[in-house]
Design an enzyme around this catalytic site. Structure first.
Site: not given
Ligand code: GLN
Length: 241
Positions: A94, A190
């Site tokens: 992510c 994730h």
């Molecule tokens: N901040 C990034 C987004 O919202 C990645 C978020 C995350 O790692 N879940 O795209």
């Protein structure tokens, strides 16, 4: 045999317990009698040594955390790029995935990325949240997980990690998820990516072992009955609705 795992910025990039993936990598090595050492590099540490690193892991984080990490990460841009080009094994999840690209454009600013992958990310309307199922052509198990991101990633001519069978992926109904480049696995999936996808975990471990020990052939099998049932349950739940 021993594998050294470098966990980058676990103090900031650890959304949904991405850290558990490190435990999974470590355990699946130890269960096979292969020694595993985990080195953590936090924002307070200055240098890390990639010459003795076999797997790099970068987790996900909020936009705020990504901004902090990005300045630190950029200090290691050349080192990380050379490592990847030299077939170094790296998994990025992510926020970590987005930072491998050229940039992550937010509403009012742009976060510079490492430029290791020729991809870019732009914040879109709303967040892409939910379960996701992928078909991957390099392992014989579907990849299951959970995505939650505001950024939409455009991967150009890169090969995706998988074809989306359920969920969004790199962008709204993108059809493709993540990037597979050399020994890099980059993904929006994730949390328990490796526990839910033992074949993907073993793919990463095998790449690391083959790079370090050229005579290495394959990992001995583990009893993955429960892991495979859990993976199959998610596949069925979302594909046979
Ligand atoms: N901040 C990034 C987004 O919202 C990645 C978020 C995350 O790692 N879940 O795209």
């Amino acid at each position: 045999m021993r594998i050294n795992i470098l966990h980058l910025y676990p103090d900031l990039l650890n959304l949904y317990g991405d850290k558990g993936n490190i435990e999974c990598l470590r355990k699946r090595l130890l269960w096979r009698g292969i020694d595993a050492r985990v080195i953590t590099h936090t924002c307070d540490d200055r240098d890390f040594d990639l010459s003795d690193t076999d797997i790099v892991f970068v987790g996900g984080g909020s936009d705020r955390e990504q901004k902090i990490v990005c300045t630190r990460l950029l200090e290691h841009k050349r080192q990380l790029k050379e490592y990847v080009e030299d077939n170094g094994v790296l998994t990025a999840v992510c926020g970590g995935y987005q930072l491998l690209g050229r940039y992550y454009k937010l509403e009012d600013e742009t976060i510079e990325g490492l430029g290791i992958l020729d991809i870019y990310t732009e914040q879109g309307k709303g967040r892409l949240i939910g379960n996701i199922v992928l078909e991957a052509d390099f392992i014989n198990q579907k990849i299951v997980g959970f995505e939650n991101h505001g950024g939409r990633t455009y991967i150009g001519s890169h090969k995706p990690l998988g074809k989306v069978l359920y969920g969004n992926g790199n962008a709204d109904n993108a059809g493709a998820e993540g990037v597979l480049y050399k020994n890099v696995v980059a993904t929006y999936l994730h949390g328990p990516l490796f526990p839910k996808n033992p074949k993907l975990c073993d793919y990463v471990l095998t790449n690391a072992l083959k790079r370090k020990y050229p005579e290495f052939k394959e990992l001995s099998p583990l009893d993955d009955e429960l892991e495979n049932i859990a993976n199959g349950y998610i596949v069925n739940r979302f594909l046979n609705k």
